[in-house]
Motif scaffolding. Structure first.
Motif, mmCIF file in Angstrom:
data_model
loop_
_atom_site.group_PDB
_atom_site.id
_atom_site.type_symbol
_atom_site.label_atom_id
_atom_site.label_comp_id
_atom_site.label_asym_id
_atom_site.label_seq_id
_atom_site.Cartn_x
_atom_site.Cartn_y
_atom_site.Cartn_z
ATOM 1 N N LEU A 168 0.834 -1.205 0.000
ATOM 2 C CA LEU A 168 0.000 0.000 0.000
ATOM 3 C C LEU A 168 0.864 1.250 0.000
ATOM 4 N N GLY A 169 1.901 1.260 0.841
ATOM 5 C CA GLY A 169 2.791 2.412 0.897
ATOM 6 C C GLY A 169 3.551 2.630 -0.404
ATOM 7 N N THR A 170 3.995 1.534 -1.046
ATOM 8 C CA THR A 170 4.736 1.649 -2.312
ATOM 9 C C THR A 170 3.881 2.286 -3.398
ATOM 10 N N VAL A 171 2.650 1.787 -3.548
ATOM 11 C CA VAL A 171 1.756 2.328 -4.587
ATOM 12 C C VAL A 171 1.393 3.776 -4.278
ATOM 13 N N LEU A 172 1.028 4.039 -3.020
ATOM 14 C CA LEU A 172 0.652 5.409 -2.646
ATOM 15 C C LEU A 172 1.826 6.370 -2.767
ATOM 16 N N SER A 173 3.039 5.889 -2.508
ATOM 17 C CA SER A 173 4.209 6.751 -2.578
ATOM 18 C C SER A 173 4.375 7.344 -3.968
ATOM 19 N N GLY A 174 4.262 6.496 -5.002
ATOM 20 C CA GLY A 174 4.372 7.005 -6.363
ATOM 21 C C GLY A 174 3.217 7.898 -6.758
ATOM 22 N N TRP A 175 1.986 7.441 -6.453
ATOM 23 C CA TRP A 175 0.796 8.199 -6.863
ATOM 24 C C TRP A 175 0.679 9.520 -6.097
ATOM 25 N N MET A 176 0.840 9.465 -4.775
ATOM 26 C CA MET A 176 0.678 10.660 -3.948
ATOM 27 C C MET A 176 1.752 11.701 -4.267
ATOM 28 N N PHE A 177 2.990 11.254 -4.452
ATOM 29 C CA PHE A 177 4.067 12.190 -4.754
ATOM 30 C C PHE A 177 3.853 12.845 -6.118
ATOM 31 N N GLN A 178 3.442 12.060 -7.091
ATOM 32 C CA GLN A 178 3.239 12.588 -8.438
ATOM 33 C C GLN A 178 2.095 13.583 -8.480
ATOM 34 N N ARG A 179 1.046 13.332 -7.703
ATOM 35 C CA ARG A 179 -0.129 14.213 -7.717
ATOM 36 C C ARG A 179 -0.024 15.395 -6.762
ATOM 37 N N HIS A 180 0.559 15.177 -5.579
ATOM 38 C CA HIS A 180 0.465 16.206 -4.535
ATOM 39 C C HIS A 180 1.785 16.588 -3.882
ATOM 40 N N GLY A 181 2.879 15.853 -4.121
ATOM 41 C CA GLY A 181 4.169 16.242 -3.577
ATOM 42 C C GLY A 181 4.535 15.529 -2.284
ATOM 43 N N LEU A 182 5.753 15.800 -1.812
ATOM 44 C CA LEU A 182 6.301 15.094 -0.658
ATOM 45 C C LEU A 182 5.561 15.424 0.633
ATOM 46 N N ALA A 183 5.130 16.670 0.792
ATOM 47 C CA ALA A 183 4.414 17.039 2.023
ATOM 48 C C ALA A 183 3.147 16.213 2.185
ATOM 49 N N ALA A 184 2.456 15.931 1.074
ATOM 50 C CA ALA A 184 1.245 15.105 1.137
ATOM 51 C C ALA A 184 1.587 13.680 1.546
ATOM 52 N N CYS A 185 2.725 13.169 1.074
ATOM 53 C CA CYS A 185 3.161 11.826 1.475
ATOM 54 C C CYS A 185 3.418 11.779 2.983
ATOM 55 N N LEU A 186 4.067 12.803 3.509
ATOM 56 C CA LEU A 186 4.347 12.848 4.945
ATOM 57 C C LEU A 186 3.052 13.010 5.753
ATOM 58 N N GLY A 187 2.109 13.792 5.238
ATOM 59 C CA GLY A 187 0.817 13.921 5.905
ATOM 60 C C GLY A 187 0.082 12.590 5.955
ATOM 61 N N THR A 188 0.128 11.855 4.846
ATOM 62 C CA THR A 188 -0.492 10.532 4.815
ATOM 63 C C THR A 188 0.198 9.598 5.808
ATOM 64 N N SER A 189 1.520 9.699 5.908
ATOM 65 C CA SER A 189 2.274 8.902 6.870
ATOM 66 C C SER A 189 1.782 9.164 8.295
ATOM 67 N N ALA A 190 1.567 10.444 8.624
ATOM 68 C CA ALA A 190 1.092 10.795 9.966
ATOM 69 C C ALA A 190 -0.277 10.178 10.243
ATOM 70 N N VAL A 191 -1.159 10.211 9.241
ATOM 71 C CA VAL A 191 -2.496 9.625 9.399
ATOM 72 C C VAL A 191 -2.387 8.120 9.635
ATOM 73 N N PHE A 192 -1.523 7.461 8.865
ATOM 74 C CA PHE A 192 -1.365 6.014 9.011
ATOM 75 C C PHE A 192 -0.848 5.642 10.403
ATOM 76 N N VAL A 193 0.151 6.389 10.901
ATOM 77 C CA VAL A 193 0.678 6.082 12.232
ATOM 78 C C VAL A 193 -0.388 6.330 13.297
ATOM 79 N N ALA A 194 -1.180 7.387 13.119
ATOM 80 C CA ALA A 194 -2.269 7.656 14.063
ATOM 81 C C ALA A 194 -3.272 6.503 14.078
ATOM 82 N N LEU A 195 -3.562 5.942 12.909
ATOM 83 C CA LEU A 195 -4.460 4.788 12.846
ATOM 84 C C LEU A 195 -3.842 3.577 13.555
#
Length: 416
Positions: free
Chosen positions: A362-389
Motif C-alpha cells: 500500500l505504501g509503495t503504490v501510494l508513494s508514487g501516486w501521492m508524490f506525483q499528484r500532490h508532492g512530498l508534504a502530502a506523502c508525509l501527511g499521509t504517513s502521519a495519518v497512518f501512524v495515528a491509525l
C-alpha cells in the motif's frame, strides 16, 4: 566453546546466520537493480515499479507460508527461501538482451517469496528456542535478530553499489549467488529437522488468525509500515534527486545509513521500552510509542508547507522518525512472537507478516501516486495519518495489570 553452547543457542545462531546472509543479498540485489536500471535510463518511478511484484508476492507468501511452516517445519521453509533466492539471483545472469523488465519483475517476485519465507521462518523459530518462562529473553532475542537484520540490509545497499562498481552487474550477481549457495548447503545439513512443525496438521483455512490480539496487532502493523513506505520507497529518493540535486550515491548512501541506524536502534529497543525497570511492553506501550511517532511526519509536512529548508527538515526529521519507528517496529516484533501460539507458531507469525507486506505494498503504490499528484508534504501527511491509525488500533491490544500479567489473556495466542 561450541560444547558450552546449548542446542537452542546453536540453532538460534544458525537461524540468525541464515537470516543475515539472506539479508545481505536482499539489500545488495535491490541496490544492484536500482543502479543498473537507473544507468539504462529508467526514471525513479519506473525503477520502483520493478519491485511491485516483490511486495505482492510477499503478501501471498506470508499468508500461505505460515501454514506451510506449521505443516512441514520451519527448517524446510527457511531452506526453501534460501534456495529460491539463489534461483532468483541466477535468473538475472541471462544475457543483457534478455534482461527485460518483465523478466526482472519475475525475478523480483521470486525474491519476494524467498525473503518472506526466510523472515517468517526466522521470526517464528525464536518462539520455539526461548523457554516459555523467559519473556525478557524472548524480547532481547527478537530485538537482536530484527535489528541486526535491518542494519545488515543497509550494509547490503553499500555492498550492492560496491560490487557493481568493482565487478559489474552479472559478476556481482554471480558472486552473491555462489556465496548464498554455500550458506544454503550448510543450512540443509545443520538446521534441526522438526523445528516448528505443528503437532496437529493445520487445515488451509487456519491461515487466518482467530486471535483478536493478533488481528489487532496485524492491523497496527499494516498502518505502521504503510506509513514508512509512503515516503521511503519513491517519494523521498525522487525528491532528493530531482528537487535537491543529490547524486545517486548521496541518495543511496542516505537511505543505507538510515536503514543501518534504524536496525541498530531496533536492537537496543528493549533498553528503551522498559527492560531496566523489569517491565515488558504491552498494548499501552504500543499505543504510546505510535502516538509519539505520528507527530513527526505531521510536523515535517507542516514545515515543508511553510517553506522551511527541505534538506534540513528531511535529514533531521527522518532521523528522529527512524529512531521512533525502530522502537515501534521492534516492540511489534516482540508482541507478535509473544502472542503467537507455540504449536503452529508460524501460522500466527505468517498472518502478521502478511499484514506487514500489505502495508508495504500500500505504501509503495501510494508513494508514487501521492508524490506525483500532490508532492512530498502530502506523502508525509499521509504517513502521519497512518501512524495515528496504528496508535488507535493499538488501544485494543492486551495490557498488563499491575502484577505484570496480560489482561484479556484469552485473546493471546488463541487459535480456536
Amino acid at each position: 566453546m561450541r560444547e558450552r553452547l546449548t542446542p537452542a543457542v546453536r540453532q538460534y545462531l544458525l537461524v540468525t546466520g541464515n537470516y543475515w546472509a539472506f539479508t545481505l543479498t536482499d539489500g545488495a540485489l535491490r541496490m544492484l537493480v536500482v543502479l543498473h536500471f537507473h544507468q539504462l535510463g529508467y526514471s525513479p518511478l519506473q525503477v520502483a515499479m520493478l519491485f511491485v511484484f516483490y511486495e505482492v508476492f510477499g503478501v501471498i507468501t506470508n499468508l500461505v507460508g505460515g501454514w506451510l511452516g506449521a505443516r512441514i517445519g520451519l527448517n524446510r521453509t527457511m531452506n526453501i527461501g534460501l534456495g529460491l533466492q539463489v534461483a532468483a539471483l541466477s535468473m538475472l545472469l541471462v544475457p543483457a538482451a534478455l534482461l527485460t523488465v518483465p523478466w526482472v519483475m519475475a525475478a523480483q517476485a521470486l525474491s519476494g517469496i524467498a525473503k518472506d519465507l526466510n523472515k517468517m521462518s526466522a521470526k517464528s523459530s525464536i518462539k520455539l528456542l526461548v523457554p516459555a518462562d523467559q519473556p525478557g529473553a524472548l524480547y532481547r532475542w527478537v530485538a537482536a535478530l530484527t535489528g541486526s537484520k535491518n542494519a545488515l540490509k543497509g550494509v547490503g545497499f553499500f555492498l550492492g553499489g560496491a560490487l557493481l562498481t568493482t565487478l559489474g552487474f552479472a559478476p556481482a550477481i554471480a558472486a552473491m549467488a555462489a556465496g548464498l549457495l554455500l550458506v544454503w548447503l550448510a543450512s540443509l545439513a545443520l538446521l534441526k529437522r522438526d523445528l516448528g512443525k505443528a503437532k496437529a496438521k493445520p487445515k488451509f483455512r487456519d491461515i487466518f488468525s482467530k486471535s483478536r490480539a493478533i488481528n489487532r496487532l496485524s492491523a497496527a502493523r499494516l498502518f505502521l509500515f504503510g506509513a514508512r513506505d509512503v515516503w521511503f520507497v519513491v517519494a523521498l529518493p525522487v525528491f532528493l534527486s530531482q528537487s535537491l540535486g543529490w547524486d545517486f550515491w548521496q541518495v543511496g548512501g542516505f537511505l543505507a545509513l538510515w536503514v543501518i541506524g534504524y536496525g541498530i536502534v531496533q536492537s537496543l529497543a528493549p533498553q528503551v521500552t522498559g527492560r531496566r525497570s523489569g517491565k515488558l511492553p504491552d498494548g499501552r506501550a504500543a499505543f504510546a510509542w505510535a502516538s509519539i511517532l505520528a507527530a513527526v511526519p505531521a510536523l515535517m509536512a507542516l514545515l515543508l508547507l511553510q517553506g522551511q529548508s527541505p534538506q534540513l527538515v528531511l535529514v533531521a526529521g527522518l532521523s528522529v522518525f527512524g529512531v521512533l519507528f525502530a522502537i515501534n517496529s521492534s516492540l511489534h516484533s516482540y508482541l507478535i512472537v509473544s502472542y503467537a501460539a507455540e504449536d503452529g507458531v508460524s501460522l500466527d507469525v505468517g498472518f502478521y507478516y502478511m499484514a506487514n507486506a500489505m502495508g508495504r505494498l500500500l505504501g509503495t503504490v501510494l508513494s508514487g501516486w501521492m508524490f506525483q499528484r500532490h508532492g512530498l508534504a502530502a506523502c508525509l501527511g499521509t504517513s502521519a495519518v497512518f501512524v495515528a491509525l496504528a496508535a488507535i488500533v493499538s488501544l485494543a491490544l492486551p495490557r498488563h495489570d499491575r502484577s505484570g500479567v496480560a489482561t484479556r489473556a484469552g485473546d493471546v495466542g488463541a487459535r480456536e
